[in-house]
Design a protein around this motif. Structure first.
Motif, PDB file in Angstrom:
ATOM      1  N   ARG A 143     -27.891 -73.297 -11.602  1.00 42.30           N
ATOM      2  CA  ARG A 143     -28.884 -73.759 -10.791  1.00 42.30           C
ATOM      3  C   ARG A 143     -30.231 -74.084 -11.213  1.00 42.30           C
ATOM      4  N   LYS A 165     -33.841 -74.433   6.417  1.00 35.22           N
ATOM      5  CA  LYS A 165     -32.271 -73.506   6.268  1.00 35.22           C
ATOM      6  C   LYS A 165     -32.688 -72.236   6.009  1.00 35.22           C
ATOM      7  N   SER A 166     -33.611 -72.032   4.868  1.00 40.54           N
ATOM      8  CA  SER A 166     -33.671 -70.511   4.392  1.00 40.54           C
ATOM      9  C   SER A 166     -34.394 -70.037   5.735  1.00 40.54           C
ATOM     10  N   THR A 167     -35.045 -70.283   6.171  1.00 42.68           N
ATOM     11  CA  THR A 167     -35.977 -69.607   7.406  1.00 42.68           C
ATOM     12  C   THR A 167     -34.906 -69.214   8.409  1.00 42.68           C
ATOM     13  N   GLU A 170     -34.547 -81.697   2.518  1.00 46.05           N
ATOM     14  CA  GLU A 170     -35.977 -80.444   2.240  1.00 46.05           C
ATOM     15  C   GLU A 170     -36.718 -80.059   3.349  1.00 46.05           C
ATOM     16  N   ARG A 219     -26.575 -74.404   2.128  1.00 44.70           N
ATOM     17  CA  ARG A 219     -25.831 -75.522   1.407  1.00 44.70           C
ATOM     18  C   ARG A 219     -24.489 -75.375   0.840  1.00 44.70           C
ATOM     19  N   ARG A 246     -38.939 -78.665  15.693  1.00 48.52           N
ATOM     20  CA  ARG A 246     -39.708 -77.935  16.743  1.00 48.52           C
ATOM     21  C   ARG A 246     -39.929 -76.656  16.076  1.00 48.52           C
ATOM     22  N   THR A 296     -23.211 -82.039  -1.883  1.00 47.40           N
ATOM     23  CA  THR A 296     -22.649 -82.744  -2.834  1.00 47.40           C
ATOM     24  C   THR A 296     -22.206 -84.325  -2.258  1.00 47.40           C
ATOM     25  N   ARG A 338     -45.011 -75.132   1.549  1.00 45.16           N
ATOM     26  CA  ARG A 338     -44.575 -73.935   1.034  1.00 45.16           C
ATOM     27  C   ARG A 338     -45.154 -73.719  -0.427  1.00 45.16           C
ATOM     28  N   GLN A 361     -24.838 -86.315  -4.093  1.00 44.69           N
ATOM     29  CA  GLN A 361     -24.220 -87.057  -5.192  1.00 44.69           C
ATOM     30  C   GLN A 361     -23.327 -88.304  -4.967  1.00 44.69           C
TER      31      GLN A 361
END
Ligand code: Z5A
Length: 227
Positions: free
Chosen positions: A50, A16-18, A12, A96, A193, A101, A149, A105
């Motif tokens: 989702r 990743k999105s950034t 989390e 992702r 970083r 998974t 966030r 999972q």
């Protein structure tokens, strides 16, 4: 030119999105066609799944049922978005994919490896990522970023953010093990970083993957821009 499939994985708030947004921008700047997408989700049907998963609707049925829900979403996402984009020669950047998974999972939910391997074979088939960037960050820091966030207590953590620190530390180890087991595909990126430094570290691997292709594209793009 053939399409390329790059996935970003990690815990989390790892960034990743950034980083997907930055990488997409950089590649587009070189004239490449880029599709940025995410899992679970990425196609209308998968986005509906989702919503249900992150609201916790699968949790009472257990990790195996959740693995099936993620896999159903993935089947549609691959068919509707990823495979057509790769067939067009696009670069697909996915937030992702199947490693999540395996980690959530599998390692955490204790769904047996054999089951997940069979599921992955059926769902993913030969559409395996060319490169997987695993953003690695101490779990406390990732959770703090995700909480910041969300804006403190303004919105509730989702199904997985609500798990405890033990869960998130185990998750971090699971991703590192995946990277170790498939060193040709996976690289671990130190995400503890600044975003600029992380982006540069990622670019090194992407540039290597693209090799001469990117150099030729970059030159062709410069010529086109200058005429
Ligand atoms: N899941 C699963 O169990 N099985 C599966 O097969 C799949 C998924 C595919 C999807 O959640 C959940 O589904 C996920 C796993 C599970 N668990 N959760 N929760 P999601 O897509 O909603 O969330 P996520 O994938 O975990 O992403 P995220 O929390 O949105 O984090 P992120 O994309 O990695 O980080 P970010 O949004 O780029 O950054 C977070 C914050 O930190 C943000 O305010 C940024 O501005 C900031 N940030 C980013 N980079 C930096 C740096 N370098 N320094 C400081 N601050 C930064």
């Amino acid at each position: 030119m053939t399409g390329l499939f790059i996935t970003l994985e990690g815990g989390e708030g790892a960034g990743k999105s950034t980083q997907i947004a930055r990488l997409g921008e950089r590649l587009r700047g070189l004239g490449r066609s880029v599709v940025t997408t995410r899992e679970p989700g990425g196609s209308p049907r998968a986005e509906a799944i989702r919503e249900s998963i992150l609201a916790g609707h699968g949790k009472p049925f257990g990790p195996f049922a959740e693995a099936l829900m993620f896999s159903a979403a993935r089947l549609d996402h691959l068919k509707a978005v990823i495979r057509p984009a790769l067939a067009r020669g696009d670069i697909v950047l996915c937030d992702r994919f199947a490693d999540s998974t395996r980690a959530y999972q599998g390692a955490l939910g204790a769904v047996h490896d054999d089951v997940l391997v069979a599921l992955e074979r059926e769902v993913v088939g030969s559409t395996r990522p060319d490169l997987t960037l695993i953003l690695d960050l101490p779990a406390e820091k990732g959770l703090a970023r995700a909480a910041a966030r969300r804006g403190g207590s303004a919105s509730a953590p989702d199904r997985f953010e609500a798990e405890n620190l033990f869960f998130h530390n185990k998750l971090r180890r699971a991703f590192k093990l995946i990277a170790k087991s498939e060193p040709d595909r996976c690289v671990v990126i130190d995400a503890d970083r600044g975003a600029d430094e992380v982006a540069e570290a990622i670019w090194e691997y992407v540039e290597r993957l693209l090799g001469d292709d990117i150099k030729n594209d970059s030159q062709a793009h410069e010529i086109k821009e200058n005429v």
